[in-house]
Write an enzyme that holds these catalytic residues in place. Sequence first.
Site, PDB file in Angstrom:
ATOM      1  N   ASP A  38       0.821  -1.230   0.000  1.00 48.43           N
ATOM      2  CA  ASP A  38       0.000   0.000   0.000  1.00 48.43           C
ATOM      3  C   ASP A  38       0.845   1.266   0.000  1.00 48.43           C
ATOM      4  O   ASP A  38       0.623   2.175  -0.786  1.00 48.43           O
ATOM      5  CB  ASP A  38      -1.050  -0.005   1.131  1.00 48.43           C
ATOM      6  CG  ASP A  38      -0.501  -0.225   2.527  1.00 48.43           C
ATOM      7  OD1 ASP A  38       0.720  -0.423   2.686  1.00 48.43           O
ATOM      8  OD2 ASP A  38      -1.320  -0.181   3.477  1.00 48.43           O
ATOM      9  N   GLY A 126      -1.780  -7.865  14.305  1.00 51.15           N
ATOM     10  CA  GLY A 126      -1.736  -7.786  12.846  1.00 51.15           C
ATOM     11  C   GLY A 126      -3.098  -7.853  12.177  1.00 51.15           C
ATOM     12  O   GLY A 126      -3.186  -8.023  10.975  1.00 51.15           O
ATOM     13  N   LEU A 127      -4.186  -7.715  12.978  1.00 48.51           N
ATOM     14  CA  LEU A 127      -5.516  -7.725  12.372  1.00 48.51           C
ATOM     15  C   LEU A 127      -6.131  -6.317  12.367  1.00 48.51           C
ATOM     16  O   LEU A 127      -7.332  -6.149  12.269  1.00 48.51           O
ATOM     17  CB  LEU A 127      -6.439  -8.712  13.108  1.00 48.51           C
ATOM     18  CG  LEU A 127      -5.973 -10.170  13.097  1.00 48.51           C
ATOM     19  CD1 LEU A 127      -6.913 -11.052  13.906  1.00 48.51           C
ATOM     20  CD2 LEU A 127      -5.871 -10.704  11.661  1.00 48.51           C
ATOM     21  N   GLU A 162      -2.609   7.852  12.043  1.00 43.26           N
ATOM     22  CA  GLU A 162      -1.556   6.839  12.195  1.00 43.26           C
ATOM     23  C   GLU A 162      -0.198   7.404  11.738  1.00 43.26           C
ATOM     24  O   GLU A 162       0.814   7.236  12.413  1.00 43.26           O
ATOM     25  CB  GLU A 162      -1.937   5.627  11.338  1.00 43.26           C
ATOM     26  CG  GLU A 162      -1.150   4.390  11.621  1.00 43.26           C
ATOM     27  CD  GLU A 162      -1.588   3.652  12.874  1.00 43.26           C
ATOM     28  OE1 GLU A 162      -2.790   3.445  13.058  1.00 43.26           O
ATOM     29  OE2 GLU A 162      -0.707   3.280  13.664  1.00 43.26           O
ATOM     30  N   ASP A 174      -5.376  -0.769   5.561  1.00 43.37           N
ATOM     31  CA  ASP A 174      -6.133  -1.190   6.742  1.00 43.37           C
ATOM     32  C   ASP A 174      -7.367  -0.319   6.958  1.00 43.37           C
ATOM     33  O   ASP A 174      -8.480  -0.815   7.154  1.00 43.37           O
ATOM     34  CB  ASP A 174      -5.261  -1.101   8.009  1.00 43.37           C
ATOM     35  CG  ASP A 174      -4.004  -1.930   7.889  1.00 43.37           C
ATOM     36  OD1 ASP A 174      -3.895  -2.702   6.924  1.00 43.37           O
ATOM     37  OD2 ASP A 174      -3.118  -1.790   8.760  1.00 43.37           O
TER      38      ASP A 174
HETATM   39  C1  GLA Z   1       0.347  -2.722   8.360  1.00 41.87           C
HETATM   40  C2  GLA Z   1       0.097  -1.344   7.805  1.00 41.87           C
HETATM   41  C3  GLA Z   1      -0.541  -1.405   6.415  1.00 41.87           C
HETATM   42  C4  GLA Z   1       0.261  -2.301   5.482  1.00 41.87           C
HETATM   43  C5  GLA Z   1       0.561  -3.647   6.175  1.00 41.87           C
HETATM   44  C6  GLA Z   1       1.492  -4.498   5.374  1.00 41.87           C
HETATM   45  O1  GLA Z   1      -0.856  -3.383   8.598  1.00 41.87           O
HETATM   46  O2  GLA Z   1      -0.745  -0.614   8.658  1.00 41.87           O
HETATM   47  O3  GLA Z   1      -0.676  -0.114   5.872  1.00 41.87           O
HETATM   48  O4  GLA Z   1       1.428  -1.654   5.070  1.00 41.87           O
HETATM   49  O5  GLA Z   1       1.126  -3.485   7.457  1.00 41.87           O
HETATM   50  O6  GLA Z   1       0.896  -4.913   4.199  1.00 41.87           O
END
Ligand code: GLA
Length: 386
Positions: A38, A126-127, A162, A174
Site C-alpha cells: 500500500d 496484525g488484524l 496513524e 487497513d
Molecule cells: C500494516 C500497515 C498497512 C500495510 C501492512 C502491510 O498493517 O498498517 O498499511 O502496510 O502493514 O501490508
Amino acid sequence: MNIELLRKSFIETFGRDAASERIFFAPGRVCLIGEHIDYNGGLVVPAAISLGIYAVARTNKSKTLHIKSTLDNKEFVFNITKEITFNVANNWINYPLGVAKYFIQKGHVIDGCEILFTSTLPVGSGLSSSAAIEVLTSFILSQLNNIEISLQELALIAKEVENNFVGVQCGIMDQFAVALGKKNNAIKLNCTTLEHEFLPLHLNEYNLVIFNTNKKRELAESAFNTRVKECNEALHAIQQYENVSCLANASLEAIEKYIKDNVLYKRAYHVVSENLRVAKAAKVLKQHNIEAFGKLLFESHDSLKNNYEVSGKELDTFIDFAKQHSSCLGAKMTGAGFGGCAVAIIKSNTTEDFTTKALAYYKKETGRNGEIYIAEISDGVKTIIL
Ligand code: GLA
C-alpha cells in the site's frame, strides 16, 4: 458480542442521560495478498472480518471526551478545546484522541461525548486493531455530530492519525478495508488512486483460517518505518534513470538494472513481484479458482520471508506446517509481520484436523500457544443500534 450487557456497562459507567446512547462496530481486517504494497502505491486485496471493536457512545453538552474500554479500568477525560498531543503513556487512547484532533483540525465542530469500547479483536496481532479504533472513532464523531463525510474520507483521516499523530508510516489498506469492507467480498484496491473493486469471495467448501502466533510485534513499528525508508531509497535509485511514479509500478528489469545495493534490491523485488502477484490473484479469484489463489498466497509468504524479511520463526513455523498439510490450499502472514497473525485457506471438511495439528505442532516447535479463528468476511464500519 452481548450488546445489551455492553449497553448496561455503559450506563453503569456514565449514568443515564436524556441523549440516548448508540452502538457502533468496526471490523478488523486480513490482508489476503498484497503485503507491504500500500505505501508503495500498488494493488492490495484485504477483507474486513467479523472480529472487531464495538462502542457505545453518546454526545454530552460539554466539550469533554470521556473514553473507557471494558478491557482496562481506566477512564480518560479530555478537554477538546485544549491542544491534544500524543503521549506514549496514554497507550491505546492515543488513537481516539488523534482522531478527535484531526477532526477539529479539518474544521469540523464536535461536541464532547462518552464512549465505551470493547473488542473481540486481539490487540496488536496484525488484524488492524489500531485502524479499527481509528475508523470507529471517526465514524462515531461524524454520526454523533451529524457531519456528512464519506467512508473513504473517514479512512483517510484515520490514516493521517496513524502517520502523523502515532508516527507509523503505514499506507491506506487497513483503514480502507475497515471503513469500506463488504460482507463476503474481498476488496481489490489501487493504493494510489483508491479505485477499488469488490471481489466476491465464494469460499464454499473452504474456510478462511486465521492463526494468531501470540507473538507480539515487538519493535514492529520501527522496523516498519525502516522498510518504508528502504523502499523510498529504492524508488529514488530508479528515478535517477526512469520516470516511475511508485515502487510497485517499477519493472523487474528496472530494479535489476538500477538498484545496486543488495538489501534495497531484495525489498524492491518483493514489492514489484508481489504487486504482479496481486493482479494475478484478483484474476483467479474472479474465476473462483481458489487453488490457484492459494498457491499465490504461499509465494507471497516466501517473498515476505526471504526478500522483505518481515516474517519470523513463529509465523514461518505455522506456514511450514500449513505447506505440508494436504487440506491447506495456501497460507501467508498477514499485516505488517514480525509476529502477529497468518491466514490460511483450508478445506472445510478437514479444518478441525488441520487446526488441532497446527496448534500442537506450533506448541512443540515454539513453546507458545497459538490461537485459531475461523474468519467470516464482514461489512465495514457501521451503526448497530441507532
Ligand atoms: C500494516 C500497515 C498497512 C500495510 C501492512 C502491510 O498493517 O498498517 O498499511 O502496510 O502493514 O501490508
